[in-house]
Write a protein that holds these residues in place. Structure first.
Motif, PDB file in Angstrom:
ATOM      1  N   CYS A  85     -49.597 -61.281 -29.829  1.00  0.00           N
ATOM      2  CA  CYS A  85     -48.652 -60.210 -29.600  1.00  0.00           C
ATOM      3  C   CYS A  85     -49.105 -59.070 -28.904  1.00  0.00           C
ATOM      4  CB  CYS A  85     -47.629 -59.712 -30.938  1.00  0.00           C
ATOM      5  SG  CYS A  85     -48.578 -58.735 -32.115  1.00  0.00           S
ATOM      6  N   ALA A  86     -48.524 -58.450 -28.121  1.00  0.00           N
ATOM      7  CA  ALA A  86     -48.638 -56.986 -27.724  1.00  0.00           C
ATOM      8  C   ALA A  86     -48.003 -55.993 -28.560  1.00  0.00           C
ATOM      9  CB  ALA A  86     -48.308 -56.785 -26.101  1.00  0.00           C
ATOM     10  N   SER A  87     -48.551 -54.663 -28.733  1.00  0.00           N
ATOM     11  CA  SER A  87     -48.037 -53.913 -29.707  1.00  0.00           C
ATOM     12  C   SER A  87     -48.281 -52.646 -29.516  1.00  0.00           C
ATOM     13  CB  SER A  87     -48.181 -54.488 -31.319  1.00  0.00           C
ATOM     14  OG  SER A  87     -47.828 -53.739 -32.260  1.00  0.00           O
ATOM     15  N   THR A  88     -47.334 -51.743 -29.985  1.00  0.00           N
ATOM     16  CA  THR A  88     -47.745 -50.102 -29.994  1.00  0.00           C
ATOM     17  C   THR A  88     -47.807 -49.880 -31.506  1.00  0.00           C
ATOM     18  OG1 THR A  88     -45.241 -49.962 -30.480  1.00  0.00           O
ATOM     19  CG2 THR A  88     -46.088 -49.607 -28.230  1.00  0.00           C
ATOM     20  N   GLY A  89     -47.944 -50.868 -32.410  1.00  0.00           N
ATOM     21  CA  GLY A  89     -48.487 -50.782 -33.858  1.00  0.00           C
ATOM     22  C   GLY A  89     -47.737 -51.581 -34.665  1.00  0.00           C
TER      23      GLY A  89
END
Length: 360
Positions: A85-89
């Motif tokens: 995944c890509a994530s901001t957190g």
């Protein structure tokens, strides 16, 4: 089913696409409280019932666990060896935890220097391979989509339809608790999966005869990261609310449909207002949420004041994540809250008397 709560896939199995219950990956997510605001609502002098759906009490501290239990369960069904995944957190933290539970590898892409420390710590502790990119979330998302055909690796961002299937259960729980849909359901909007998913949930309950009316869906964004308000993606989003620092939402069409079909709206708020309401919730209601969560309540308070949300309404605000996700932001706001005194009885009594005199 017994009265003992296990997990949301078991509770809402009828509405979810999980068929092999032996493959379910769960940490006991869901069943989060719907809390009615008291002190803040009384100060409004308006007859509006405001509830917060406190998703911070999911296992990893955010609403992402609802979608992750379904997405990772389906990844296990399909014999995947890893998730990415890509994530901001929050997605990174949740994906890492559920991958650990499932015995899968997790690869998480995060924007360098742009992730709250609490969320980064979670992903690291759960054993994910954490990959920092010299770019923002949207660039990370583009990279993840480029490897979407990789064998045995499942993407668990909200472009994975099973994520939204799991997240729609929040709407079920709200209706089950209230006995009806609220007049307005207000949410923070970043990648826009949650507002899309909740609208799916309300529609599913209506089709099943459990709802007579549907709520208006209201999405709030930070002023520096408000593509829906501007009507176009933005390349360099900026806001203190890191969870919604997204300029090219992946669920754009679904979120627009939710807003238009429900006759709701999108709005934007300044960072200063978001942080002020984060403090207000903590100090007056005992509810500690991360900045991105507070935007839903900030928007509601503004729109009640403007008359867009009329007296007599029932409003639910989704609080997406716990305040401990971003402890540095909280500490920066409260630097003057710690008072140092000598370790003496007289000094302690004098300080307490001074403070009590200010509220008497």
């Amino acid at each position: 089913m017994s009265s003992h709560y296990h997990h949301l896939i078991q509770r809402y199995r009828k509405y979810l696409p999980v068929r092999q219950m032996h493959s379910v990956v769960s940490l006991g997510e869901g069943n989060t409280p719907l809390i009615k605001l008291g002190n803040i609502a009384r100060q409004l002098n308006k007859q509006v019932d405001i509830y917060v759906k406190y998703e911070a009490l999911n296992p990893t501290g955010s609403f992402k666990d609802r979608g992750m239990t379904v997405a990772v369960s389906k990844a296990l069904e399909s014999k995947s060896k890893a998730i990415v995944c890509a994530s901001t957190g929050n997605t990174a933290a949740s994906a890492a935890a559920y991958a650990a539970r499932a015995g899968l590898m997790a690869f998480v892409l995060i924007p360098e220097g742009k992730i709250a420390v609490g969320k980064l710590a979670q992903a690291m502790m759960h054993g994910a391979t954490v990959i920092q990119i010299t770019g923002n979330f949207d660039e990370g998302m583009a990279l993840v989509k480029e490897i979407s055909g990789q064998a045995n690796i499942t993407i668990v961002n909200s472009i994975n339809p099973y994520r939204l299937e799991g997240q729609k259960t929040a709407a079920f729980e709200i209706v089950d608790a209230l006995g009806c849909a609220p007049d307005y359901h207000c949410l923070p909007v970043g990648n826009a999966g949650n507002i899309s998913a909740c609208w799916m949930g309300y529609q599913a309950y209506q089709r099943d005869g459990k709802l007579a009316t549907l709520p208006k869906m209201i999405g709030y964004q930070a002023e520096g990261a408000a593509p829906f308000v501007l009507g176009r993606p933005i390349s360099q989003p900026e806001t203190v609310a890191t969870a919604i620092r997204i300029g090219a939402p992946q669920s754009w069409d679904k979120a627009m449909a939710a807003q238009q079909e429900s006759q709701g709206w999108f709005g934007a708020l300044e960072d200063e207002v978001i942080l002020a309401v984060q403090r207000l919730l903590a100090a007056q209601e005992g509810i500690f949420c991360e900045p991105a969560s507070a935007i839903s309540v900030a928007g509601v308070l503004r729109d009640i004041h403007r008359g867009k949300i009329p007296a007599g309404s029932t409003v639910v605000c989704t609080l997406t994540g716990h305040g401990l996700k971003d402890p540095m932001i909280a500490m920066e706001q409260c630097q003057d809250s710690v008072i140092t005194i000598p370790a003496e009885r007289a000094a302690l009594i004098a300080l307490m008397d001074e403070k009590l005199s200010q509220v008497s």
